[in-house]
Design a protein around this motif. Structure first.
Motif, PDB file in Angstrom:
ATOM      1  N   UNK A 125       0.802  -1.220   0.000  1.00  0.00           N
ATOM      2  CA  UNK A 125       0.000   0.000   0.000  1.00  0.00           C
ATOM      3  C   UNK A 125       0.840   1.278   0.000  1.00  0.00           C
ATOM      4  N   UNK A 126       2.156   1.125   0.087  1.00  0.00           N
ATOM      5  CA  UNK A 126       3.008   2.301   0.213  1.00  0.00           C
ATOM      6  C   UNK A 126       3.003   3.097  -1.085  1.00  0.00           C
ATOM      7  N   UNK A 127       2.554   4.313  -1.013  1.00  0.00           N
ATOM      8  CA  UNK A 127       2.419   5.128  -2.218  1.00  0.00           C
ATOM      9  C   UNK A 127       3.767   5.608  -2.726  1.00  0.00           C
ATOM     10  N   UNK A 128       4.768   5.644  -1.849  1.00  0.00           N
ATOM     11  CA  UNK A 128       6.077   6.144  -2.242  1.00  0.00           C
ATOM     12  C   UNK A 128       6.752   5.304  -3.309  1.00  0.00           C
ATOM     13  N   UNK A 129       6.334   4.069  -3.479  1.00  0.00           N
ATOM     14  CA  UNK A 129       6.931   3.240  -4.519  1.00  0.00           C
ATOM     15  C   UNK A 129       6.477   3.701  -5.899  1.00  0.00           C
ATOM     16  N   UNK A 130       5.155   3.691  -6.096  1.00  0.00           N
ATOM     17  CA  UNK A 130       4.640   4.000  -7.424  1.00  0.00           C
ATOM     18  C   UNK A 130       5.079   5.386  -7.879  1.00  0.00           C
ATOM     19  N   UNK A 131       5.082   6.337  -6.955  1.00  0.00           N
ATOM     20  CA  UNK A 131       5.413   7.701  -7.364  1.00  0.00           C
ATOM     21  C   UNK A 131       6.880   7.846  -7.762  1.00  0.00           C
ATOM     22  N   UNK A 132       7.677   6.836  -7.523  1.00  0.00           N
ATOM     23  CA  UNK A 132       9.087   6.927  -7.892  1.00  0.00           C
ATOM     24  C   UNK A 132       9.495   5.900  -8.923  1.00  0.00           C
ATOM     25  N   UNK A 133       8.523   5.457  -9.706  1.00  0.00           N
ATOM     26  CA  UNK A 133       8.880   4.592 -10.811  1.00  0.00           C
ATOM     27  C   UNK A 133       8.838   3.104 -10.505  1.00  0.00           C
ATOM     28  N   UNK A 134       8.435   2.741  -9.295  1.00  0.00           N
ATOM     29  CA  UNK A 134       8.358   1.318  -8.974  1.00  0.00           C
ATOM     30  C   UNK A 134       6.900   0.856  -9.055  1.00  0.00           C
ATOM     31  N   UNK A 135       6.689  -0.219  -9.773  1.00  0.00           N
ATOM     32  CA  UNK A 135       5.339  -0.719  -9.990  1.00  0.00           C
ATOM     33  C   UNK A 135       5.247  -2.137  -9.434  1.00  0.00           C
ATOM     34  N   UNK A 136       4.406  -2.301  -8.440  1.00  0.00           N
ATOM     35  CA  UNK A 136       4.230  -3.628  -7.862  1.00  0.00           C
ATOM     36  C   UNK A 136       3.375  -4.455  -8.807  1.00  0.00           C
ATOM     37  N   UNK A 137       3.972  -5.491  -9.395  1.00  0.00           N
ATOM     38  CA  UNK A 137       3.240  -6.280 -10.381  1.00  0.00           C
ATOM     39  C   UNK A 137       2.596  -7.517  -9.766  1.00  0.00           C
ATOM     40  N   UNK A 138       3.074  -7.937  -8.602  1.00  0.00           N
ATOM     41  CA  UNK A 138       2.473  -9.137  -8.014  1.00  0.00           C
ATOM     42  C   UNK A 138       2.776  -9.223  -6.528  1.00  0.00           C
ATOM     43  N   UNK A 139       1.808  -9.775  -5.802  1.00  0.00           N
ATOM     44  CA  UNK A 139       1.976 -10.075  -4.385  1.00  0.00           C
ATOM     45  C   UNK A 139       1.875 -11.587  -4.227  1.00  0.00           C
TER      46      UNK A 139
END
Lengths: 224, 224
Positions: free
Chosen positions: A106-120
């Motif tokens: 749920x950490x928004x800081x990842x997506x906003x810096x170019x990291x995209x969680x593709x799977x859990x």
DNA sequence: AGGAGTTTGTGAACGGGAGAACAAAACGAG
DNA sequence: CTCGTTTTGTTCTCCCGTTCACAAACTCCT
């Protein structure tokens, strides 16, 4: 006099690499507050470092400032982002969807810096029905296909300590070459694979050490 | 030849302090697997460091090994724990009970190492009805009384970035002298207050930097 | 008891990073 | 156009941390 490749400076010191994301964040903050130009002194204060250190760090990337003027916030921000590599998109898999895995997903800081969680992924079948942060929690068995299909090179381990090494082994075998490990274990991986460790209890223990020293010798540094 | 206080060695290097918790964990693991004695080589392998570095680190604490034999696992474990300060009980408050705060409150690694979470605080009144990890989530306004009543010296900040500095200010005013900060902000605190920062997205960005270098220059270090 | 074999503890060399200090370059005023 | 001011980029020095290498010390075997 040293022949330096102009487009991409070589061998940036590790200590500098660790600070570049801090500068990036400070620049983003300045840009959002409407600042278009800043001096090394201002930026250093925002980033919490010495201005001489900041200038030396930036000099490894190239000469992106103007003497007598300072740095263009937006331009420097882009240059640092490009150097780190966050102008591109980095697919990431998270393994171990417990309390910490939830928080990371749920950490928004990842997506906003170019990291995209593709799977859990989680080994526990009971969790496979959950939906976390808009993603299905899938079986750990799917790791290889997910890594291959999405060209994933970064994996996050948020499992209990006992599972961490085997997860790391599977990740490496699947082709992942960078691991961020939250499990309190030392991982052994082959050469060419980078591991960074975040250990919550170690940080507290370091604080405890200094805290203990404060109470034992209260007058050592501060004059009462 | 240097006159060293025998009961408590002075000025342990910061880099060594950061590794002591790792050694402590490795020793605990060895003890649980029934090992009573180990050499510096074994312990170093378990902790993931060089054996020379391990011996030098331990030498700052004192001479707790036996030449030709090695270290007594339980004895060394106790000595390191005492030096760090985790033989005593450290009350801790956590502020910001979002996803990450939940994870921290439930993290078992704290309690097992002498850290006792005495209160969970959040500014959002909607969260004050929740019970997390057996503790009521209380109002942030209660900070001062909780710190005073429980002699809390360590605070954990797991709030959004915008709130972090004001939380830190309140903590310092309440008497907290060590802060573990998970918010992505640079905190400014007075002298005498220790701050350690854990920044999830910075760690990923460091990995991304090295990952980018791998793909750009794959043959730079490894001979094809 | 004495010698061979191990393993610790530490002195010394080495490398990298931090900070001070200064030269080079850009801008603006007159 | 020239001079003074500002701020960067870089050089130099110092310090911390890592690693090597070896003497001291302990055990075990004969």
């Amino acid at each position: 006099m040293t022949a330096r490749t102009p487009d991409s400076a070589r061998d940036i010191p590790e200590a500098t690499v660790a600070r570049l994301p801090v500068y990036l964040r400070a620049l983003t903050g300045l840009a959002e507050s409407g600042t278009t130009t800043c001096s090394s002194e201002e930026l250093a204060a925002t980033a919490g470092v010495n201005s001489a250190k900041l200038r030396k760090d930036l000099s490894y990337l190239g000469s992106y400032g103007t003497r007598g003027v300072g740095y263009d916030v937006e331009y420097l921000r882009y240059q640092i982002a490009r150097e780190i590599g966050v102008t591109q998109d980095w697919p990431v898999v998270i393994v171990g969807i417990g309390n910490l895995g939830h928080a990371l997903a749920n950490y928004s800081g990842f997506r906003s810096r170019g990291f995209r969680v593709v799977a859990l992924l989680d080994a526990d079948p009971d969790r496979h029905e959950e939906v976390v942060a808009g993603l299905d929690v899938r079986s750990f068995e799917d790791l290889e296909s997910i890594v291959a299909d999405n060209a994933v090179s970064i994996g996050v381990i948020a499992t209990p300590a006992v599972a961490a090494q085997s997860v790391a082994d599977r990740m490496v075998a699947a082709g992942i070459t960078s691991i961020l490990n939250f499990a309190p274990t030392v991982l052994s991986v082959p050469d060419g694979v980078d591991v960074r460790k975040v250990d919550l209890s170690i940080e507290l223990q370091i604080l405890a050490y200094h805290e203990q020293r404060k109470s034992v010798a209260p007058g050592a540094e501060v004059v009462s």
